[in-house]
Design a protein around this motif. Structure first.
Motif, PDB file in Angstrom:
ATOM      1  N   SER A 110      47.303  68.691  33.569  1.00 20.54           N
ATOM      2  CA  SER A 110      48.306  69.062  32.566  1.00 20.54           C
ATOM      3  C   SER A 110      49.334  70.034  33.120  1.00 20.54           C
ATOM      4  O   SER A 110      50.538  69.784  33.054  1.00 20.54           O
ATOM      5  CB  SER A 110      47.623  69.685  31.340  1.00 20.54           C
ATOM      6  OG  SER A 110      46.848  68.734  30.649  1.00 20.54           O
ATOM      7  N   TRP A 111      48.869  71.166  33.672  1.00 28.49           N
ATOM      8  CA  TRP A 111      49.858  72.182  34.083  1.00 28.49           C
ATOM      9  C   TRP A 111      50.722  71.707  35.249  1.00 28.49           C
ATOM     10  O   TRP A 111      51.876  72.143  35.371  1.00 28.49           O
ATOM     11  CB  TRP A 111      49.220  73.535  34.348  1.00 28.49           C
ATOM     12  CG  TRP A 111      48.263  73.714  35.486  1.00 28.49           C
ATOM     13  CD1 TRP A 111      46.920  73.933  35.401  1.00 28.49           C
ATOM     14  CD2 TRP A 111      48.576  73.766  36.894  1.00 28.49           C
ATOM     15  NE1 TRP A 111      46.377  74.087  36.658  1.00 28.49           N
ATOM     16  CE2 TRP A 111      47.368  74.004  37.585  1.00 28.49           C
ATOM     17  CE3 TRP A 111      49.749  73.625  37.638  1.00 28.49           C
ATOM     18  CZ2 TRP A 111      47.299  74.089  38.985  1.00 28.49           C
ATOM     19  CZ3 TRP A 111      49.687  73.712  39.025  1.00 28.49           C
ATOM     20  CH2 TRP A 111      48.478  73.952  39.679  1.00 28.49           C
ATOM     21  N   SER A 112      50.186  70.811  36.102  1.00 35.54           N
ATOM     22  CA  SER A 112      51.044  70.322  37.193  1.00 35.54           C
ATOM     23  C   SER A 112      52.163  69.433  36.657  1.00 35.54           C
ATOM     24  O   SER A 112      53.256  69.372  37.238  1.00 35.54           O
ATOM     25  CB  SER A 112      50.216  69.588  38.254  1.00 35.54           C
ATOM     26  OG  SER A 112      49.609  68.421  37.739  1.00 35.54           O
ATOM     27  N   LYS A 113      51.914  68.735  35.549  1.00 35.50           N
ATOM     28  CA  LYS A 113      53.000  67.976  34.917  1.00 35.50           C
ATOM     29  C   LYS A 113      54.037  68.937  34.362  1.00 35.50           C
ATOM     30  O   LYS A 113      55.243  68.704  34.463  1.00 35.50           O
ATOM     31  CB  LYS A 113      52.449  67.078  33.806  1.00 35.50           C
ATOM     32  CG  LYS A 113      51.601  65.915  34.276  1.00 35.50           C
ATOM     33  CD  LYS A 113      51.096  65.078  33.110  1.00 35.50           C
ATOM     34  CE  LYS A 113      50.288  63.874  33.584  1.00 35.50           C
ATOM     35  NZ  LYS A 113      48.999  64.259  34.221  1.00 35.50           N
ATOM     36  N   ALA A 114      53.555  70.037  33.762  1.00 40.81           N
ATOM     37  CA  ALA A 114      54.482  71.008  33.166  1.00 40.81           C
ATOM     38  C   ALA A 114      55.431  71.587  34.205  1.00 40.81           C
ATOM     39  O   ALA A 114      56.638  71.708  33.954  1.00 40.81           O
ATOM     40  CB  ALA A 114      53.690  72.123  32.475  1.00 40.81           C
TER      41      ALA A 114
END
Length: 230
Positions: A110-114
């Motif tokens: 998730s956070w790498s997409k963000a």
């Protein structure tokens, strides 16, 4: 004997071309695009690169509310991850990339997409498919000083089978364990080095690793048979 950078570079040279039609992941639902974004005609590779760049442009000048909406779209609507709480999505949409990277493998899909929205030329998605591709390329190329990148759970049965195989192999052969606080930066450095060598970009190399995960698992486990309803 090759290192992982050489393995990724050679693999990229074999497959990258003017169309990159190997990226045929699920089609983007263009009816659900955030306001202000429209995609060009072309294949899914071209549309996804355009999507990243346009989301980035929107994100740079957005207020907190819009950044939340853009981040939620990319993680949940585009990425298919619907398990994040509103608090987690708020954190992912408001914290700096350096802050989120400190989370290590926790929530990385998730956070790498963000943080791709912060700068798609600098940051890249890391998830179960990318991880298994990195691990499989080391086996296929007999990379020296093999390092096991975080094995992330996956609902894809081929990726899950690859995860089990790699876990067992890495344990038996005593692979180095990637440092939880450093592996993402190492991953970015690998992508950047490859992109520079072949005149490509970070997004394209990441998309290749993502798209070819199942094929790489099946090369590593040649007698693997796709389960029914995989």
């Amino acid at each position: 004997m090759k290192n992982l950078h050489q393995a990724i570079t050679e693999y990229s040279k074999q497959l990258l071309d003017s169309t990159n039609d190997w990226y045929n992941w699920r089609e983007i639902n263009e009816e659900k695009l955030p306001g202000g974004i429209s995609l060009p005609a072309g294949n899914q590779y071209k549309k996804n690169v355009a999507l990243k760049n346009q989301l980035h442009r929107e994100w740079v000048n957005a207020d907190i509310e819009k950044r939340f909406a853009l981040t939620k779209y990319y993680i949940a609507d585009w990425g298919g991850i619907h398990t994040n709480s509103p608090d987690s999505l708020f954190e992912y949409s408001t914290k700096s990339a350096s802050y989120l990277i400190k989370n290590g493998k926790k929530g990385i899909a998730s956070w790498s997409k963000a943080i791709v929205l912060h700068d798609p030329n600098k940051y890249a998605i890391f998830d179960a498919r990318v991880a298994i591709s990195l691990n499989c390329l080391q086996v296929l190329n007999n990379v020296e000083n093999k390092k096991i990148y975080p094995i992330l759970s996956s609902r894809n049965k081929i990726v899950a089978a690859g995860n089990k195989y790699i876990r067992d192999k890495a344990s038996a052969e005593r692979w180095i364990k990637a440092d939880d606080s450093m592996f993402y930066k190492e991953y970015l450095n690998l992508l950047k080095a490859t992109a520079e060598e072949i005149n490509s970009n970070v997004s394209t190399i990441e998309m290749l690793l993502f798209a070819k995960a199942e094929e790489l698992v099946q090369e590593v486990i040649p007698d693997y048979t796709l389960p029914i309803n995989a």
